[in-house]
Scaffold this active site. Structure first.
Site, PDB file in Angstrom:
ATOM      1  N   GLU A   1      28.649 121.582  67.777  1.00 17.51           N
ATOM      2  CA  GLU A   1      29.926 121.507  68.292  1.00 17.51           C
ATOM      3  C   GLU A   1      30.151 122.031  69.813  1.00 17.51           C
ATOM      4  O   GLU A   1      30.834 123.070  70.196  1.00 17.51           O
ATOM      5  CB  GLU A   1      30.990 122.404  67.516  1.00 17.51           C
TER       6      GLU A   1
ATOM      7  N   GLU B   1      28.829 119.435  58.936  1.00 16.04           N
ATOM      8  CA  GLU B   1      29.850 120.527  58.335  1.00 16.04           C
ATOM      9  C   GLU B   1      30.920 119.960  57.758  1.00 16.04           C
ATOM     10  O   GLU B   1      31.473 118.859  58.252  1.00 16.04           O
ATOM     11  CB  GLU B   1      30.272 121.544  59.229  1.00 16.04           C
TER      12      GLU B   1
END
Length: 469
Positions: free
Chosen positions: A156, A368
């Protein structure tokens, strides 16, 4: 579903020297979380049992993080001893996974930057970090490249840079530093690219790429100005990262916009060639998917990027955000939301897989996906999280449709196996299949399997057949 995968974040090593580092680091903005140092679930002391529990649920993969800040030496003389201890610890974790027929998937950087690098030269703000990151990555490759076949360079990147340099919610706690935000991202891109090239130069043939927090967008309606708002949003919030990973170049319209604002990143000679070479060597696009968004034109006197984020779990408290003159993100009236005001959109997962497949022609790893909620531990040790079961069931069904439509999905990793500490929410919001008796003040650390644990085990055993019952 060919493969159903599992993820845990707290795959961490000894932390004898980390307390002072973390305390000082978070002291920059103490409102981020409460009692960070007391809140960790200490999986590093329990990893053998944790991995055995993975095997009990029949998972195929464990995605862990090998962050470089697990133990900081007090002097240079301790460097080698610390390095040896950490390598031994992570080597044991990897071997334990393989012994239990679990394929390890390693995230090289999950935000835990050594404070020493920040103190020395500013961390990600300096191009000096690129070579240090590559040295670190090569150390991991040298030690585990023959055992680990899946590598994620950065987790991320769009989130840790946004929260660190735009909203001041993560270290280094800077607000609205837009020029540095884009410069930091360029340094991260170069670190990623050089690590990918190093991996290949060292002769490894495994899977390697980055994981991106992807929020696919829908135009509010067919009004052209709103369609352009979506296009602008995608260039600035999605393609700015994914295009660099997959093509080795920045979106042209977005770069033109940033140059006009005088906040475009400075690139060194040869950077473009390195980014393009690395783009040829990645083998997947990693996606962390939680929600979609809506795009509408935002007037010049409209909302800013800095509206209040809902970190309390009180629905309806998140504020609308956007960039004046470009776009804003109103709520989607057709979707339910989580307690944190995140839209619940299983079709958005199918949408993003289709978009990646068509735009980049890359396989996908869902690194995720999961639901954060306020779970209740009953007196008998049960946790009846039917809402999590429903959330994951619908997302897996949507992912199955994407696969049927031609998307190549290498992996699906839920967030997460156990409850874990959030940078912004502590233990208020839980994601795990296993409840950890821990909050910001303390707890026993005892583990309790939630209803979702048993349901997900059955999903894997039946290879997804129970999703349609």
């Amino acid at each position: 579903m060919d493969i159903l995968l599992e993820r845990i974040i707290e795959c961490i090593g000894p932390r004898h020297g980390a307390k002072k580092e973390l305390a000082e680091h978070l002291g920059i903005h103490p409102n981020v979380i409460t009692n960070w140092l007391n809140g960790r679930n200490k999986s590093y002391r329990r990893y053998v049992n944790e991995i055995a529990a993975f095997y009990g649920v029949s998972v195929d993969y464990l995605l862990g993080n090998s962050d470089s800040k697990e133990k900081q030496p007090d002097s240079q003389n301790e460097n080698q001893a610390v390095k040896d201890e950490l390598i031994a610890f992570y080597g044991d974790v990897i071997d334990e996974c393989l012994k239990n027929h679990i394929e390890p998937m390693v995230t090289i950087f999950h935000w835990d930057l050594p404070q020493a690098l920040v103190d020395s030269y500013g961390g990600w703000e300096s191009a000096e970090i690129i070579d240090d990151y590559v040295t670190y990555a090569k150390t991991l490759f040298q030690n585990w490249g023959d055992k680990v076949k899946y590598w994620i360079t950065l987790n991320e990147q769009n989130i840790f840079t946004s929260l660190g340099w735009l909203t001041a919610q993560h270290p280094p706690g800077k607000f609205d530093d837009q020029k540095m935000f884009y410069q930091v991202n360029h340094h991260a891109f170069m670190a990623h690219a050089k690590a990918v090239l190093a991996y290949r130069e060292m002769g490894y043939k495994g899977e390697i790429g980055a994981s991106f927090a992807y929020t696919p967008s829908y135009a509010l309606d067919c009004k052209p100005i709103n369609a352009m708002a979506k296009s602008n949003y995608d260039d600035l919030k999605n393609y700015w990262w994914m295009d660099v990973y997959a093509y080795g170049r920045y979106p042209k319209a977005a770069m033109t916009y940033l140059k006009k604002k005088k906040i475009a990143p400075q690139m060194q000679s040869g950077d473009e060639e390195i980014l393009k070479e690395a783009a040829k060597e990645i083998t997947f696009m990693g996606v962390n998917y939680y929600q979609s968004c809506v795009c509408e034109y935002n007037p010049l006197d409209g909302v800013t990027p800095y509206g209040t984020m809902n970190t309390t779990g009180k629905k309806g408290t998140a504020q609308e955000i956007g960039i004046p003159g470009i776009y804003k993100n109103p709520a989607n009236p057709y979707l339910m939301t989580t307690d944190g005001d995140w839209s619940i959109d299983p079709k958005g997962l199918q949408f993003c897989c289709r978009e990646i497949t068509s735009r980049y022609a890359l396989p996908i790893i869902i690194s995720e996906n999961g639901l954060g909620a306020f779970d209740k531990l009953e007196e008998d040790g049960a946790v009846h999280d039917v809402y999590r079961v429903e959330y994951l069931k619908e997302h897996l069904k949507a992912l199955g449709e994407a696969i049927e439509e031609g998307c190549e999905v290498l992996a699906y990793c839920t967030w997460s196996f156990t409850d874990l500490l959030s940078w912004l929410n502590g233990y208020q919001k839980r994601y795990g299949f296993v409840y950890v008796d821990r909050n910001e003040e303390g707890g026993t650390l005892n583990r309790y399997k939630k209803d979702s644990y048993y349901w997900y085990k059955d999903v894997i055993v039946t290879n997804g057949e129970n999703l349609y019952k």
